[in-house]
Write a protein that holds these residues in place. Structure first.
Motif, PDB file in Angstrom:
ATOM      1  N   GLN A 154      -6.622  -0.566  18.622  1.00  8.59           N
ATOM      2  CA  GLN A 154      -7.293   0.202  17.593  1.00  8.59           C
ATOM      3  C   GLN A 154      -6.664   1.576  17.399  1.00  8.59           C
ATOM      4  O   GLN A 154      -7.026   2.296  16.472  1.00  8.59           O
ATOM      5  N   LEU A 155      -5.737   1.957  18.272  1.00 10.07           N
ATOM      6  CA  LEU A 155      -5.069   3.245  18.103  1.00 10.07           C
ATOM      7  C   LEU A 155      -3.823   3.101  17.240  1.00 10.07           C
ATOM      8  O   LEU A 155      -3.205   4.089  16.884  1.00 10.07           O
ATOM      9  N   ASP A 156      -3.429   1.870  16.918  1.00 12.65           N
ATOM     10  CA  ASP A 156      -2.257   1.652  16.094  1.00 12.65           C
ATOM     11  C   ASP A 156      -2.517   2.134  14.680  1.00 12.65           C
ATOM     12  O   ASP A 156      -3.640   2.206  14.220  1.00 12.65           O
ATOM     13  N   GLY A 157      -1.450   2.388  13.957  1.00 13.77           N
ATOM     14  CA  GLY A 157      -1.587   2.731  12.556  1.00 13.77           C
ATOM     15  C   GLY A 157      -0.509   3.692  12.120  1.00 13.77           C
ATOM     16  O   GLY A 157      -0.170   4.633  12.843  1.00 13.77           O
ATOM     17  N   ASN A 158       0.048   3.462  10.960  1.00 12.12           N
ATOM     18  CA  ASN A 158       1.068   4.330  10.410  1.00 12.12           C
ATOM     19  C   ASN A 158       0.469   5.652   9.953  1.00 12.12           C
ATOM     20  O   ASN A 158      -0.499   5.679   9.197  1.00 12.12           O
ATOM     21  N   SER A 159       1.034   6.765  10.403  1.00 12.74           N
ATOM     22  CA  SER A 159       0.580   8.095   9.977  1.00 12.74           C
ATOM     23  C   SER A 159       1.680   8.849   9.236  1.00 12.74           C
ATOM     24  O   SER A 159       1.550  10.050   8.999  1.00 12.74           O
ATOM     25  N   ASP A 160       2.734   8.132   8.873  1.00 12.32           N
ATOM     26  CA  ASP A 160       3.879   8.745   8.197  1.00 12.32           C
ATOM     27  C   ASP A 160       3.914   8.280   6.745  1.00 12.32           C
ATOM     28  O   ASP A 160       4.147   7.100   6.464  1.00 12.32           O
ATOM     29  N   GLU A 161       3.688   9.207   5.822  1.00 13.69           N
ATOM     30  CA  GLU A 161       3.647   8.853   4.406  1.00 13.69           C
ATOM     31  C   GLU A 161       4.968   8.228   3.953  1.00 13.69           C
ATOM     32  O   GLU A 161       4.986   7.370   3.056  1.00 13.69           O
ATOM     33  N   ALA A 162       6.070   8.618   4.581  1.00 13.82           N
ATOM     34  CA  ALA A 162       7.378   8.076   4.193  1.00 13.82           C
ATOM     35  C   ALA A 162       7.510   6.598   4.543  1.00 13.82           C
ATOM     36  O   ALA A 162       8.387   5.911   4.011  1.00 13.82           O
ATOM     37  N   GLN A 163       6.643   6.104   5.444  1.00 12.35           N
ATOM     38  CA  GLN A 163       6.710   4.711   5.866  1.00 12.35           C
ATOM     39  C   GLN A 163       5.771   3.799   5.069  1.00 12.35           C
ATOM     40  O   GLN A 163       5.653   2.607   5.377  1.00 12.35           O
ATOM     41  N   VAL A 164       5.102   4.345   4.071  1.00 19.39           N
ATOM     42  CA  VAL A 164       4.215   3.521   3.253  1.00 19.39           C
ATOM     43  C   VAL A 164       5.066   2.647   2.338  1.00 19.39           C
ATOM     44  O   VAL A 164       5.849   3.150   1.525  1.00 19.39           O
ATOM     45  N   ALA A 165       4.916   1.343   2.472  1.00 19.07           N
ATOM     46  CA  ALA A 165       5.716   0.400   1.680  1.00 19.07           C
ATOM     47  C   ALA A 165       5.173   0.304   0.254  1.00 19.07           C
ATOM     48  O   ALA A 165       3.985   0.536   0.012  1.00 19.07           O
ATOM     49  N   PRO A 166       6.019  -0.046  -0.687  1.00 19.57           N
ATOM     50  CA  PRO A 166       5.541  -0.245  -2.069  1.00 19.57           C
ATOM     51  C   PRO A 166       4.494  -1.357  -2.114  1.00 19.57           C
ATOM     52  O   PRO A 166       4.531  -2.307  -1.332  1.00 19.57           O
ATOM     53  N   TYR A 167       3.555  -1.238  -3.025  1.00 20.28           N
ATOM     54  CA  TYR A 167       2.508  -2.246  -3.171  1.00 20.28           C
ATOM     55  C   TYR A 167       2.060  -2.269  -4.630  1.00 20.28           C
ATOM     56  O   TYR A 167       2.300  -1.323  -5.389  1.00 20.28           O
ATOM     57  N   GLN A 168       1.400  -3.348  -5.006  1.00 17.56           N
ATOM     58  CA  GLN A 168       0.864  -3.479  -6.355  1.00 17.56           C
ATOM     59  C   GLN A 168      -0.587  -3.908  -6.264  1.00 17.56           C
ATOM     60  O   GLN A 168      -0.907  -4.895  -5.596  1.00 17.56           O
ATOM     61  N   LEU A 169      -1.462  -3.171  -6.938  1.00 14.04           N
ATOM     62  CA  LEU A 169      -2.890  -3.468  -6.891  1.00 14.04           C
ATOM     63  C   LEU A 169      -3.255  -4.529  -7.925  1.00 14.04           C
ATOM     64  O   LEU A 169      -2.732  -4.516  -9.042  1.00 14.04           O
ATOM     65  N   PRO A 170      -4.173  -5.414  -7.573  1.00 23.10           N
ATOM     66  CA  PRO A 170      -4.688  -6.350  -8.589  1.00 23.10           C
ATOM     67  C   PRO A 170      -5.493  -5.584  -9.632  1.00 23.10           C
ATOM     68  O   PRO A 170      -6.142  -4.583  -9.324  1.00 23.10           O
ATOM     69  N   ASP A 171      -5.430  -6.042 -10.852  1.00 22.39           N
ATOM     70  CA  ASP A 171      -6.102  -5.368 -11.966  1.00 22.39           C
ATOM     71  C   ASP A 171      -7.564  -5.790 -12.022  1.00 22.39           C
ATOM     72  O   ASP A 171      -7.854  -6.986 -12.207  1.00 22.39           O
ATOM     73  N   PRO A 172      -8.517  -4.862 -11.870  1.00 28.49           N
ATOM     74  CA  PRO A 172      -9.928  -5.255 -11.922  1.00 28.49           C
ATOM     75  C   PRO A 172     -10.347  -5.786 -13.288  1.00 28.49           C
ATOM     76  O   PRO A 172     -11.375  -6.470 -13.392  1.00 28.49           O
ATOM     77  N   LEU A 173      -9.559  -5.496 -14.324  1.00 28.87           N
ATOM     78  CA  LEU A 173      -9.915  -5.901 -15.681  1.00 28.87           C
ATOM     79  C   LEU A 173      -9.147  -7.141 -16.146  1.00 28.87           C
ATOM     80  O   LEU A 173      -9.076  -7.421 -17.342  1.00 28.87           O
ATOM     81  N   ILE A 174      -8.579  -7.889 -15.200  1.00 29.18           N
ATOM     82  CA  ILE A 174      -8.010  -9.206 -15.500  1.00 29.18           C
ATOM     83  C   ILE A 174      -8.880 -10.250 -14.806  1.00 29.18           C
ATOM     84  O   ILE A 174      -8.963 -10.289 -13.578  1.00 29.18           O
ATOM     85  N   ALA A 175      -9.545 -11.081 -15.591  1.00 27.69           N
ATOM     86  CA  ALA A 175     -10.462 -12.077 -15.042  1.00 27.69           C
ATOM     87  C   ALA A 175      -9.700 -13.188 -14.327  1.00 27.69           C
ATOM     88  O   ALA A 175      -8.472 -13.313 -14.443  1.00 27.69           O
ATOM     89  N   ALA A 176     -10.434 -14.009 -13.606  1.00 26.36           N
ATOM     90  CA  ALA A 176      -9.817 -15.089 -12.833  1.00 26.36           C
ATOM     91  C   ALA A 176      -9.055 -16.064 -13.727  1.00 26.36           C
ATOM     92  O   ALA A 176      -8.071 -16.671 -13.288  1.00 26.36           O
ATOM     93  N   ASP A 177      -9.488 -16.225 -14.967  1.00 28.02           N
ATOM     94  CA  ASP A 177      -8.799 -17.142 -15.876  1.00 28.02           C
ATOM     95  C   ASP A 177      -7.640 -16.481 -16.603  1.00 28.02           C
ATOM     96  O   ASP A 177      -7.013 -17.090 -17.479  1.00 28.02           O
TER      97      ASP A 177
END
Length: 440
Positions: free
Chosen positions: A27-50
């Motif tokens: 539980q003490l693990d975890g990245n605390s270096d902003e430079a190590q944050v990998a790129p990511y893409q968030l799902p769009d809340p306004l795109i329905a399942a269909d």
């Protein structure tokens, strides 16, 4: 120094020793270096399942139901419907030196004294003329811990270690140990009531405590991958407390604010998402599983969080957060169009303040769609410069904690958005057909 759990601070030496001594060191693990944050893409809340784009409030109603189901299935679990409840109320008309009316309510969750129970403490301002708004939140060590008031009943349940807690039991010496987090008098003088319940009444906050929770009473199957976890249980309890408040003299049931700190901030967000009767949602230092983005690999991660907090399926997304069908911005968006406030702290890297802000910002399009405004900031504000737009945010200077400064901002935010002229009255709907769903 850094914070582990709720209110314990450890030196670097102590952390290293713990890391060598116990598997809990994960539980003490975890990245605390902003430079190590990998790129990511968030799902769009306004795109329905269909695949269709959500373009109207009516479309959002359908999308909202989809998101609730996804959060239940993959993160929090499915909570049962409430049973017929009964309330036993003990009232004192003059408490806290005449400042308050105090009520202590036992909620019989199946209507019987021999069944499961939860205990709610409620203070109302004695000087109020008419019904008042309420801050409702869970507490860590029993109702007696939030204030030294000698008339508060001491919890009979198992309690996590703290001053005045002896072998898991609260003693007289635990009165008021958390009073710094609950400025009851200041809240009452601001014109609000305060309500709380102890989470241990429903699910003791410790690993291996499911047998002592209310789960066996509800016939929860241990093998169900969508079994409700502790966070869903605590959120369910907030809705049960709201059931009582909706009947209570002196309470404005249209202006009940659900709030929580740390893991209970996670529960408050889920309660506010799941139950649209809450007029406002406040999450303080809630971190991952609450307001912080899962896909941002900074601070707390799925791999190290307590398993009992969540549905069993949740842990299968450890190290593959990008495959989660939802993220924290969608959880915040489920409060729309109601005011929601996210609070962070500068030294609380474990909760990822930037990830909390970015999640709030990514919820903005849903609020804008509903015509409710949103988060009025393009970039993260400097410390101690709160934003009180419909989606509110502040970054307080200091560690993971619930402080008087936080409460000053919470009250100011509530003052702005919960005036009677702003909220729709009972029987009205500011955004017709937008947020209705079955009773939680």
């Amino acid at each position: 120094m850094r914070r582990i759990g709720r209110n314990i601070r450890w030196s670097t030496t102590a952390i290293l020793a713990l890391a060598c001594a116990t598997p809990a060191a994960a539980q003490l693990d975890g990245n605390s270096d902003e430079a190590q944050v990998a790129p990511y893409q968030l799902p769009d809340p306004l795109i329905a399942a269909d695949g269709h784009r959500v373009a109207t409030p009516q479309d959002w109603r359908k999308r909202r139901a989809e998101l609730i189901a996804l959060f239940e299935a993959n993160i929090y679990g499915v909570a049962p419907q409430p049973r017929r409840q009964r309330y036993i109320v003990e009232e004192q008309g003059s408490a806290l030196g005449g400042l308050a009316v105090r009520r202590q309510i036992t909620i019989l969750l199946d209507g019987h004294r021999t069944g499961p129970q939860m205990r709610v403490l409620l203070y109302l301002p004695a000087a109020a003329r008419g019904r008042v708004p309420i801050f409702l939140g869970p507490n860590f060590h029993g109702n007696q811990a939030i204030h030294p008031d000698p008339a508060i009943h001491i919890t009979p349940g198992w309690v996590t270690p703290a001053p005045g807690i002896r072998k898991g039991s609260a003693t007289l010496h635990s009165r008021g140990i958390d009073a710094s987090e609950w400025p009851v008098e200041a809240i009452l003088k601001a014109g609000y009531g305060v309500a709380t319940y102890f989470t241990g009444d429903l699910y003791p906050d410790g690993d291996g405590k499911v047998a002592e929770s209310i789960h066996p009473f509800f016939g929860t199957s241990p093998s169900d991958p969508q079994r409700w976890g502790a966070i869903a249980t605590w959120a369910w309890g907030l809705s049960r407390a709201l059931d009582y408040l909706a009947t209570a003299p002196g309470v404005d049931a249209q202006r009940v604010i659900v709030f929580g700190h740390s893991r209970y901030g996670k529960a408050a967000l889920w309660a506010g998402a799941r139950d649209p009767r809450f007029a406002m949602v406040i999450a303080n230092n809630s971190g991952e599983g609450g307001a912080a983005l899962y896909r941002r690999n900074f601070g707390e991660t799925i791999r190290v969080m307590n398993s009992y907090w969540f549905a069993p399926r949740f842990k299968t997304f450890a190290e593959r957060e990008a495959e989660l069908p939802v993220d924290a911005h969608m959880l915040i968006a489920l409060a729309a169009p109601r005011p929601v406030y996210i609070a962070s702290a500068t030294e609380d890297w474990w909760a990822d303040p930037k990830g909390e802000f970015l999640a709030a910002k990514a919820a903005d399009p849903v609020y804008r769609l509903l015509g409710a405004g949103g988060l009025d900031a393009k970039t993260m504000p400097p410390p101690d410069h709160p934003i009180h737009s419909r989606i509110g945010y502040h970054l307080r200077t200091g560690p993971h904690a619930l402080t008087t400064s936080d409460w000053t901002h919470f009250i100011a935010f509530a003052d702005r958005w919960l005036k009677p002229s702003i909220l729709p009255r009972q029987g009205e709907d500011e955004f017709p057909n937008c947020c209705a769903h079955p009773r939680y």
